[in-house]
Design an enzyme around this catalytic site. Sequence first.
Site, PDB file in Angstrom:
ATOM      1  N   ARG A  19       0.820  -1.226   0.000  1.00  0.00           N
ATOM      2  CA  ARG A  19       0.000   0.000   0.000  1.00  0.00           C
ATOM      3  C   ARG A  19       0.849   1.269   0.000  1.00  0.00           C
ATOM      4  O   ARG A  19       0.526   2.261   0.646  1.00  0.00           O
ATOM      5  CB  ARG A  19      -0.975   0.005   1.188  1.00  0.00           C
ATOM      6  CG  ARG A  19      -1.907  -1.179   1.220  1.00  0.00           C
ATOM      7  CD  ARG A  19      -2.795  -1.261  -0.009  1.00  0.00           C
ATOM      8  NE  ARG A  19      -3.625  -2.444   0.025  1.00  0.00           N
ATOM      9  CZ  ARG A  19      -3.302  -3.620  -0.538  1.00  0.00           C
ATOM     10  NH1 ARG A  19      -2.152  -3.747  -1.202  1.00  0.00           N
ATOM     11  NH2 ARG A  19      -4.108  -4.651  -0.463  1.00  0.00           N
TER      12      ARG A  19
ATOM     13  N   SER B 258     -11.694  -0.286   2.015  1.00  0.00           N
ATOM     14  CA  SER B 258     -11.008  -0.648   3.258  1.00  0.00           C
ATOM     15  C   SER B 258     -10.526   0.599   3.995  1.00  0.00           C
ATOM     16  O   SER B 258      -9.879   1.463   3.413  1.00  0.00           O
ATOM     17  CB  SER B 258      -9.815  -1.559   2.962  1.00  0.00           C
ATOM     18  OG  SER B 258     -10.260  -2.773   2.403  1.00  0.00           O
TER      19      SER B 258
ATOM     20  N   GLU C  86      -5.893   3.481   5.573  1.00  0.00           N
ATOM     21  CA  GLU C  86      -5.758   3.263   4.137  1.00  0.00           C
ATOM     22  C   GLU C  86      -6.536   4.343   3.391  1.00  0.00           C
ATOM     23  O   GLU C  86      -6.133   4.771   2.317  1.00  0.00           O
ATOM     24  CB  GLU C  86      -6.265   1.873   3.752  1.00  0.00           C
ATOM     25  CG  GLU C  86      -6.006   1.508   2.303  1.00  0.00           C
ATOM     26  CD  GLU C  86      -6.206   0.044   2.011  1.00  0.00           C
ATOM     27  OE1 GLU C  86      -6.787  -0.270   0.964  1.00  0.00           O
ATOM     28  OE2 GLU C  86      -5.773  -0.800   2.827  1.00  0.00           O
TER      29      GLU C  86
END
Length: 304
Positions: A171, A220, A290
């Site tokens: 990520r 998410s 996130e």
Amino acid sequence: MTNFSTLPPVRGRLKSNVALGPRTWFRCGGQADWLFVPEDIQDLAFFLGECPPELSQTVLGACSNVIIRDGGIEGVVIRLAGGFSDIIKDDDGLIIGAATLDVNIAEKAASYGLGGLEFLAGIPGSIGGAVAMNAGAYGGEIVQCLDWIECLDRQGNLKRYPASALNMSYRHSELPERSIVVKARLKATPEDPELIRQKITEIRTAREDSQPLKTRTGGSTFRNPDGHKAWMLIDQAKCRGLKIGDAQISEKHCNFMLNLGKASSAELELLGETVRQRVFDQTGISLQWEIKRIGRNLPVSNKL
């Protein structure tokens, strides 16, 4: 507010005081001082080259994984749209405009008999944002298929960077500073189109079964810590269904936040921070966002 006379003439749309909330998946948030939707790469390059250097710039795509704070965003918001959504077959890969939705890429790849990009059907948003955060789902990550990106720098110069220059990890991507991704090339593998479509169908079914897709959500909320699943930590901290105003942790998948109808961005962000604190208090693990949170907060008295 930046004076309109200081901004360059453009072919795309340039407006002041534009509500951004309706453009986000959460359906909340403040205004952009200025919103610029460029016609194409050349229009954006000209704008960047002629803009006052002190003007703050924020780039948005599909707004699927973002909370825009209630005080809005200063300076100019650049939103890439139709002029940045081409998909061109290029031998064993695809050259893609940054505003192209990830699911459309997966479907187009299937039509060309190009496999390995099916996981994109499980990622909300556009490829520009997916590159910026090395998005992943269902066993795939952008780093596995990215060949190169093209970016415009703050002066409007177009430059190409190989994937190896981005230091991509979970990520995370290190994009060139103050640059805007406008194109990406994804590598693929020739495969039977029917097998590819079957994989895409399986991913869609899995998403529908496990995630609150038909709601005002943002994907998410937190990254998975090393060796852990964020949703399990949230569940164990008894946060499933937790509410602050009209912001709620999903009962179906507790790493998703929901706007039940009238939640403010401040309520969503406070809910996320409350979950982080409860998980930390119970486990000592600090969940990392996130979802990107950007913009100005309103004065405390107006938040909630």
